[in-house]
Scaffold this motif. Structure first.
Motif, mmCIF file in Angstrom:
data_model
loop_
_atom_site.group_PDB
_atom_site.id
_atom_site.type_symbol
_atom_site.label_atom_id
_atom_site.label_comp_id
_atom_site.label_asym_id
_atom_site.label_seq_id
_atom_site.Cartn_x
_atom_site.Cartn_y
_atom_site.Cartn_z
ATOM 1 N N GLU A 53 0.818 -1.211 0.000
ATOM 2 C CA GLU A 53 0.000 0.000 0.000
ATOM 3 C C GLU A 53 0.854 1.264 0.000
ATOM 4 O O GLU A 53 0.568 2.217 -0.714
ATOM 5 C CB GLU A 53 -0.929 -0.024 1.220
ATOM 6 N N SER A 132 -0.490 -6.401 2.799
ATOM 7 C CA SER A 132 -0.749 -5.328 3.759
ATOM 8 C C SER A 132 0.141 -5.522 4.974
ATOM 9 O O SER A 132 0.220 -6.621 5.515
ATOM 10 C CB SER A 132 -2.224 -5.331 4.191
ATOM 11 N N TYR A 134 1.072 -4.114 8.801
ATOM 12 C CA TYR A 134 0.586 -3.315 9.933
ATOM 13 C C TYR A 134 1.554 -3.478 11.103
ATOM 14 O O TYR A 134 1.823 -4.594 11.546
ATOM 15 C CB TYR A 134 -0.809 -3.765 10.362
ATOM 16 N N ARG A 137 -0.686 -3.230 15.327
ATOM 17 C CA ARG A 137 -2.141 -3.226 15.224
ATOM 18 C C ARG A 137 -2.803 -3.541 16.556
ATOM 19 O O ARG A 137 -3.821 -2.972 16.928
ATOM 20 C CB ARG A 137 -2.599 -4.267 14.200
ATOM 21 N N GLU A 152 -0.651 1.288 14.491
ATOM 22 C CA GLU A 152 -1.106 1.497 13.110
ATOM 23 C C GLU A 152 -2.418 2.274 13.079
ATOM 24 O O GLU A 152 -3.317 2.060 13.889
ATOM 25 C CB GLU A 152 -1.300 0.138 12.431
ATOM 26 N N TRP A 154 -4.805 5.299 10.197
ATOM 27 C CA TRP A 154 -5.069 5.676 8.809
ATOM 28 C C TRP A 154 -4.171 6.806 8.307
ATOM 29 O O TRP A 154 -4.235 7.168 7.134
ATOM 30 C CB TRP A 154 -6.531 6.115 8.674
ATOM 31 N N PHE A 210 -6.977 -2.459 -0.598
ATOM 32 C CA PHE A 210 -6.206 -2.115 0.599
ATOM 33 C C PHE A 210 -7.060 -1.358 1.611
ATOM 34 O O PHE A 210 -6.919 -1.548 2.823
ATOM 35 C CB PHE A 210 -4.976 -1.290 0.213
ATOM 36 N N HIS A 211 -7.920 -0.491 1.121
ATOM 37 C CA HIS A 211 -8.808 0.254 2.011
ATOM 38 C C HIS A 211 -9.720 -0.702 2.778
ATOM 39 O O HIS A 211 -9.941 -0.551 3.990
ATOM 40 C CB HIS A 211 -9.637 1.251 1.190
ATOM 41 N N ARG A 214 -7.652 -2.673 5.388
ATOM 42 C CA ARG A 214 -7.291 -1.818 6.521
ATOM 43 C C ARG A 214 -8.517 -1.537 7.403
ATOM 44 O O ARG A 214 -8.405 -1.531 8.631
ATOM 45 C CB ARG A 214 -6.682 -0.504 6.010
ATOM 46 N N ASP A 221 -11.992 4.560 8.604
ATOM 47 C CA ASP A 221 -11.432 5.886 8.808
ATOM 48 C C ASP A 221 -12.581 6.850 9.104
ATOM 49 O O ASP A 221 -13.325 7.250 8.213
ATOM 50 C CB ASP A 221 -10.684 6.329 7.551
#
Length: 893
Positions: A53, A132, A134, A137, A152, A154, A210-211, A214, A221
């Motif tokens: 990402e 991905s 992180y 997390r 982690e 946004w 990816f959004h 995540r 977000d």
């Protein structure tokens, strides 16, 4: 381990400085791969190109190490068949050292090179693997709060913050490998799309992927709370409601807007990732003090079904800890905690702000008389769904005080469905969750409320007083994830053109209420289909079925073994979980938890439940009553009858099943119930509790002195109080006559009758006189058109109701029926419910020689134990081989 190498790829030496950086990072980073064996995702012999990402030196180091440990092709090696010097690229890059600024790479850069490399080579392909990464997390309970600040999120952070995150949280690094995408297949599906446009399209798809990953891992977000508040206040329905309020109350729109803003700030969550992680550290110690373990079952199925959906968790509601337990377990399992709808009563000083930052949004108990508040809350719900925020709410409306699932309240479901209809971009998935305890912190307060005490209002002082619960242990907790329910198929079945109802926030199509009712019932059914049967549930089912809540140890061992075998051989569903303890272990555990007491005796120990404990234990019997409902029905048929036909058991079962189904949220339709009923009868026959004669058409139990008859009675008495409640309702209605009582008056009459009957019989089940259960039974009578309301608001009924009164003679003892009729207030219509004189025994089952009423003393049990074999005075006669009036009705049945 499978090793997949890039076909025909020239090996390139990694720079020495890269190796050195990797060695320096090694002590600070511990990698967890998801899945643990990503090699199973790849196709052998096809070149692999990784896409991450965000660009970054540390991410390249982590990816290289994760691939090396998993036996995957190295990302820093040249990509075979292309001019690329690396087998990895990033969608965006990071500039700046402290805070960082993100800048997207040109989509026709690396992706364009990959597309050009396949031109003119139809046999060549490239696997694109999204990865991905992180860092931090989910810090563990040993992590410091400072570490949480650099976990982690946004924000695209700079290199310095990334370095701090690695130093503080590197041991909690997750590398998630997604399923590879075949570039050749995607090209073929895109048709004649020019390479530059194709590259841009693929870049958008990857960014969306990816959004989504995540959001699933660390949560959506939400930017800032103010953003959500402003969006709600700017929405057209809210602006119209503000204007209407100003006009109605003759105030300025500015003042109405400030009132709306205040309401919105009262409602809205202020979700904070650092606070969630900080609280998770505190809760780890809190749970360790309270519980001996928290188990999740079928969670992998729930997680696999969630991607791409707006997930709404709909758990059972039995304790205030439900909120925290589910969110904590989801967070620790790598899933973002949901936003939780909480009552405004929990918005206490100190506690309220913490809950709000943990994802709680608060709602008033009623919206009546406040149109502005209703519109604002609905709009806030719509904003959460539109943003893909997972949610959690309890459709029962409040905590169950009896242990049963409560009748659902549809308010939150209506808001959720209407919000989806307004903007059906992301499908909605309802995830039922069964939460099972072995002891409740609120147990004593529940018992007090059911006995008439006022509910104590939540307060900070009350919370501080309640901290004494930390001195006790509450056993184990189970969170069982039921079968999820998709909203779209329900809408498709209700209306083929339901999508045309979207767009208008005020739309309420005719079919909507039917969908809501179906959805609510299905949620409760699926919660019950995921029940966990723990040792306390099994002890409650057995011991509370005896008048003195006591049983000889040998009898209790046999009863526990029988119930476990019933649940194992005839599983209620594939999501039910059952304690692995054997009967002896269950008894020892019940003693350890303080639920049961052992009384030593020379002729054999007796296990019993003391006084108030019996009331508290009824809660845990009710948790799993639905699992033994069919078995209890069959056993009830033989409480006062030695012999009945299969057809009789099944016919009466079909009559009573809709009422049991409505009360216990049973899973079968009528045909499924019939099948399970036959299987249960066969189980009892195999176990020797019933004997089948006449080619299996007739069923007979042994005399009351036999263990098999005693075991049947114990099973029957777990459900007999439900039939006594039904009899109270129909007897009261028939006794008063048609056009006499309203629905509310009948509920009150039934409740008072049940309360008095409980006092006279020392019943330990407070739910026996629960007004809601009578209301549900009367509602089911209305639905089946047995009872209806006349033009004056009074109840009228079909002749089938009087037949039900007479059929009750098969199940209930003569003494119990007479007690109910005597206590129940009514008019002069006793003829409809009067009991006939004693009827002669049926020749098909003659009394046994020497089996008379004087043989009450059981040769193998002391007198106290023998008394525990009797629930009704009529049992002595039935056990002596005497047939009651129920058997007389076998022939016409």
């Amino acid at each position: 381990m499978q090793n997949i190498s890039t076909a025909d790829s020239p090996r390139r030496r990694t720079p020495w400085w890269f190796h050195l950086a990797g060695q320096l990072l090694l002590p600070w980073v511990r990698i967890r791969r998801d899945p643990a064996e990503p090699t199973t995702l790849l196709k052998a012999g096809v070149p692999v190109c990784y896409v991450i990402e965000r660009d970054g030196f540390s991410d390249a180091l982590i990816l290289d190490r994760a691939c090396r440990e998993a036996g995957l092709p190295g990302p820093l090696q040249p990509l075979a068949g292309t001019r690329r010097r690396r087998s990895v690229f990033a969608l965006m890059r990071r500039d700046g050292w402290l805070f960082g600024r993100k800048r997207h790479r040109a989509p026709n850069g690396p992706l364009g090179q990959l597309v050009h490399s396949l031109e003119g080579m139809p046999d060549r392909d490239i696997q694109i693997v999204p990865v991905s990464i992180y860092v931090g997390r989910a810090p563990n309970r040993d992590s410091g709060w400072f570490s949480v600040l650099f976990s982690e999120n946004w924000v695209m952070v700079g290199r310095f913050r990334r370095l701090l995150a690695l130093l503080l949280n590197g041991r909690d690094t997750v590398v998630h490998f997604s399923a590879p995408v075949s570039l050749r297949e995607v090209l073929a599906e895109s048709g004649e799309l020019p390479p530059p446009r194709f590259a841009r399209k693929l870049a958008r798809v990857l960014r969306t992927h990816f959004h989504r990953i995540r959001a699933a891992v660390i949560g959506p977000d939400l930017s800032h709370r103010r953003t959500v508040v402003d969006d709600v206040l700017r929405a057209e329905p809210v602006r119209a409601a503000i204007a209407a309020t100003a006009a109605k109350e003759k105030i300025s729109e500015a003042k109405a807007w400030r009132r709306a803003q205040k309401m919105m700030l009262e409602i809205a969550a202020d979700y904070s990732h650092p606070v969630v992680r900080s609280v998770s550290l505190l809760l780890s110690n809190f749970w360790n003090k309270l519980y001996d373990g928290i188990a999740m079952h079928h969670f992998d199925k729930a997680r696999a079904a969630a991607p791409g959906y707006e997930v709404v968790y709909v758990p059972s509601h039995r304790s205030h800890t439900d909120y925290l337990l589910l969110s904590y377990q989801l967070h620790m399992s790598g899933v973002v905690p949901p936003h939780i709808a909480a009552g405004i009563n929990l918005n206490l000083p100190v506690i309220g702000p913490i809950l709000r930052r943990g994802g709680a949004f608060f709602m008033r108990r009623t919206f009546k008389g406040n149109a502005l508040y209703s519109v604002i809350f609905n709009e806030y719900m719509a904003q959460l769904i539109d943003r893909g925020v997972p949610m959690e709410y309890f459709i029962e409306g409040g905590r169950s005080r009896t242990g049963r699932l409560l009748a659902p309240r549809a308010g939150m479901l209506v808001m959720t469905v209407r919000a989806f209809l307004r903007a059906p971009r992301r499908p909605v998935l309802f995830q039922p969750v069964y939460i099972g305890y072995e002891k409740l912190m609120e147990g004593k307060s529940y018992a007090g409320e059911l006995s008439g005490q006022a509910k104590e209002k939540e307060s900070l002082l009350g919370l501080l007083k309640g901290l004494k619960v930390l001195r006790q242990r509450y056993g184990h907790v189970a969170l069982n994830f039921g079968e999820p329910i998709e909203l779209t198929p329900l809408l498709d079945a209700a209306s083929a053109d339901w999508r045309s109802a979207s767009g208008d926030p005020d739309t309420r199509p005719e079919w909507l209420s039917g969908v809501i009712d179906q959805l609510a019932e299905k949620i409760q059914v699926n919660v019950n289909r995921a029940a966990d049967v723990n040792p306390i549930n099994l002890l409650a089912l057995s011991l509370l079925a005896t008048p003195k809540h006591a049983m000889a140890e040998n009898d209790l061992l046999a009863q526990l073994e029988l119930t476990r075998s019933l649940l194992l051989e005839l599983p209620y569903s594939d999501r039910i979980t059952l304690t692995p303890m054997d009967p002896a272990g269950i008894i020892a555990y019940g003693e350890q938890m303080g639920w049961i007491r052992r009384i030593k005796h020379p002729l054999g120990d007796v296990l019993d439940v003391e006084g108030e404990q019996a009331v508290l234990l009824s809660y845990f019997r009710n948790n799993v009553l639905h699992l033994v409902a069919v078995a209890a029905w069959v056993a009830c048929c033989f409480l006062n009858n030695r012999r009945m036909s299969r057809a009789s058991v099944q016919r009466l079962g079909r009559i009573i099943y809709p009422f049991l189904q409505g009360e216990l949220f049973l899973a079968w339709d009528e045909a499924g119930f019939g099948t399970h009923l036959q299987a249960t009868i066969d189980f009892f026959v195999r176990r020797g509790l019933l004997e089948a004669t006449g080619d299996g058409r007739m069923l007979e139990r042994g005399p009351g002195q036999e263990d098999g008859a005693f075991q049947l009675k114990v099973i029957a008495r777990s459900l007999i109080q439900a039939f006594e409640r039904y009899y109270i309702a129909i007897a009261a209605l028939v006794k008063h006559g048609p056009h006499t009582l309203s629905g509310g008056e009948l509920e009150t009459t039934c409740t008072l009758t049940a309360q008095r009957l409980a006092l006279l019989n020392e019943l330990s089940a407070p739910e026996f006189f629960d007004k809601a259960l009578f209301r549900g039974f009367i509602q089911k009578l209305r639905e089946r058109r047995i009872v209806w309301t006349d033009d004056n608001g009074k109840l009228d009924y079909d002749s089938a109701l009087e037949d039900m009164v007479r059929d009750a003679r098969v199940i209930l003892s003569r003494e119990m029926r007479h007690s109910i009729l005597k206590i129940t207030p009514g008019g002069d219509r006793d003829a409809a419910t009067e009991e006939p004189a004693a009827e002669p025994a049926t020749p098909a089952a003659p009394a046994e020689a020497g089996d008379d009423a004087g043989a009450e003393l059981h040769q193998r049990h002391v007198a106290a134990e023998h008394e525990s074999h009797r629930a009704h005075p009529a049992d002595a006669a039935a056990d002596a081989g005497e047939e009651t009036e129920g058997t007389q009705r076998d022939l016409p049945l």
